[in-house]
Design a protein around this motif. Sequence first.
Motif, PDB file in Angstrom:
ATOM      1  N   UNK A  26       0.800  -1.233   0.000  1.00 32.07           N
ATOM      2  CA  UNK A  26       0.000   0.000   0.000  1.00 32.07           C
ATOM      3  C   UNK A  26       0.832   1.283   0.000  1.00 32.07           C
ATOM      4  N   UNK A  27       2.093   1.204  -0.347  1.00 31.93           N
ATOM      5  CA  UNK A  27       2.937   2.384  -0.404  1.00 31.93           C
ATOM      6  C   UNK A  27       3.969   2.274  -1.512  1.00 31.93           C
ATOM      7  N   UNK A  28       4.831   3.268  -1.552  1.00 30.14           N
ATOM      8  CA  UNK A  28       5.889   3.272  -2.560  1.00 30.14           C
ATOM      9  C   UNK A  28       6.944   2.242  -2.200  1.00 30.14           C
ATOM     10  N   UNK A  29       7.782   1.931  -3.170  1.00 35.35           N
ATOM     11  CA  UNK A  29       8.865   0.978  -2.931  1.00 35.35           C
ATOM     12  C   UNK A  29       9.842   1.542  -1.906  1.00 35.35           C
ATOM     13  N   UNK A  30      10.508   0.657  -1.207  1.00 39.64           N
ATOM     14  CA  UNK A  30      11.530   1.071  -0.236  1.00 39.64           C
ATOM     15  C   UNK A  30      12.640   1.852  -0.929  1.00 39.64           C
ATOM     16  N   UNK A  31      12.933   1.500  -2.177  1.00 34.61           N
ATOM     17  CA  UNK A  31      14.005   2.159  -2.911  1.00 34.61           C
ATOM     18  C   UNK A  31      13.694   3.635  -3.159  1.00 34.61           C
ATOM     19  N   UNK A  32      12.442   3.955  -3.493  1.00 32.37           N
ATOM     20  CA  UNK A  32      12.071   5.350  -3.705  1.00 32.37           C
ATOM     21  C   UNK A  32      11.925   6.076  -2.369  1.00 32.37           C
ATOM     22  N   UNK A  69       7.502  21.400  -9.620  1.00 36.65           N
ATOM     23  CA  UNK A  69       6.306  20.685 -10.073  1.00 36.65           C
ATOM     24  C   UNK A  69       6.590  19.183  -9.958  1.00 36.65           C
ATOM     25  N   UNK A  70       5.549  18.410  -9.664  1.00 35.17           N
ATOM     26  CA  UNK A  70       5.740  16.968  -9.521  1.00 35.17           C
ATOM     27  C   UNK A  70       4.574  16.194 -10.123  1.00 35.17           C
ATOM     28  N   UNK A  71       4.857  14.940 -10.459  1.00 38.89           N
ATOM     29  CA  UNK A  71       3.827  13.983 -10.830  1.00 38.89           C
ATOM     30  C   UNK A  71       4.146  12.670 -10.126  1.00 38.89           C
ATOM     31  N   UNK A  72       3.126  11.862  -9.973  1.00 37.07           N
ATOM     32  CA  UNK A  72       3.266  10.536  -9.381  1.00 37.07           C
ATOM     33  C   UNK A  72       2.813   9.514 -10.406  1.00 37.07           C
ATOM     34  N   UNK A  73       3.646   8.502 -10.636  1.00 39.68           N
ATOM     35  CA  UNK A  73       3.305   7.395 -11.527  1.00 39.68           C
ATOM     36  C   UNK A  73       3.477   6.118 -10.725  1.00 39.68           C
ATOM     37  N   UNK A  74       2.383   5.402 -10.514  1.00 43.16           N
ATOM     38  CA  UNK A  74       2.424   4.201  -9.688  1.00 43.16           C
ATOM     39  C   UNK A  74       1.651   3.067 -10.354  1.00 43.16           C
ATOM     40  N   UNK A  75       2.080   1.850 -10.060  1.00 41.18           N
ATOM     41  CA  UNK A  75       1.438   0.663 -10.635  1.00 41.18           C
ATOM     42  C   UNK A  75       1.145  -0.348  -9.530  1.00 41.18           C
ATOM     43  N   UNK A  76      -0.093  -0.843  -9.540  1.00 40.70           N
ATOM     44  CA  UNK A  76      -0.518  -1.851  -8.564  1.00 40.70           C
ATOM     45  C   UNK A  76      -1.043  -3.076  -9.296  1.00 40.70           C
ATOM     46  N   UNK A 117      -9.198   0.500  -6.711  1.00 39.42           N
ATOM     47  CA  UNK A 117      -8.617   1.840  -6.628  1.00 39.42           C
ATOM     48  C   UNK A 117      -8.193   2.238  -5.211  1.00 39.42           C
ATOM     49  N   UNK A 118      -8.760   1.601  -4.186  1.00 39.94           N
ATOM     50  CA  UNK A 118      -8.377   1.912  -2.806  1.00 39.94           C
ATOM     51  C   UNK A 118      -6.921   1.527  -2.527  1.00 39.94           C
ATOM     52  N   UNK A 119      -6.400   0.598  -3.292  1.00 34.42           N
ATOM     53  CA  UNK A 119      -5.029   0.144  -3.100  1.00 34.42           C
ATOM     54  C   UNK A 119      -4.039   1.296  -3.201  1.00 34.42           C
ATOM     55  N   UNK A 120      -4.345   2.264  -4.030  1.00 26.99           N
ATOM     56  CA  UNK A 120      -3.429   3.374  -4.259  1.00 26.99           C
ATOM     57  C   UNK A 120      -3.712   4.583  -3.374  1.00 26.99           C
ATOM     58  N   UNK A 121      -4.759   4.525  -2.586  1.00 22.86           N
ATOM     59  CA  UNK A 121      -5.141   5.669  -1.759  1.00 22.86           C
ATOM     60  C   UNK A 121      -4.099   6.085  -0.753  1.00 22.86           C
ATOM     61  N   UNK A 175      -3.982   0.824 -11.731  1.00 19.93           N
ATOM     62  CA  UNK A 175      -4.491  -0.427 -11.158  1.00 19.93           C
ATOM     63  C   UNK A 175      -4.529  -1.475 -12.258  1.00 19.93           C
ATOM     64  N   UNK A 176      -4.489  -2.743 -11.862  1.00 16.67           N
ATOM     65  CA  UNK A 176      -4.504  -3.827 -12.837  1.00 16.67           C
ATOM     66  C   UNK A 176      -3.221  -3.902 -13.648  1.00 16.67           C
TER      67      UNK A 176
END
Length: 177
Positions: free
Chosen positions: A87-93, A113-120, A125-129, A153-154
């Motif tokens: 439920x969070x970012x990788x330890x490496x990041x 400025x920032x963006x977030x790109x994540x994959x689950x 969708x709650x997984x990324x909350x 997701x997916x």
Amino acid sequence: MKILVLEGSPHKKGSSNTLAEQFIKGAEEAGHNVKVLDVAHMNIHPCQGCDACGMRGSCVQNDDMQIVEQEMRSADMVAFVSPIYYFGMSAQLKLVIDRFYSFNSSISGKGLKTVLIAAAWDSNPKTLGYLKDHYLGICNYLGFEDCGMILGTGCGTASMTRGTAHMDAAYKLGKSI
């Protein structure tokens, strides 16, 4: 605009990096200069909490975080890229973000400025909350301007990811910056 992409996946060809490729493609087509740092495979150590830096000085550790710091200081935008692990970012990041401590004062006031790109893996969708909330908290604390999120997701494997609408969304986000 100079965009720094911090890839935090231990899988070089994994889902989050696959989405990042699309973001980069769009950003480069829009005329931006993109620099990618595969922070998951760089020599970066955890913050020791020694406070020798005082949040505005040099870190006592001599590792690749100096490269990240230099690139962040000259960037206009940072893309944080990570798979979802528990439920969070990788330890490496997370390790890299924790090390921002030594140069908080130089990045908090620059209007980055920032963006977030994540994959689950799953499609809930709650997984990324939790990651979304954490990312927005970091943005708030450091005065970063969130310019968008790809919450994929997916996206359990790169081939699964390529079959999702998140690929086009990542490309469009990069193109719109």
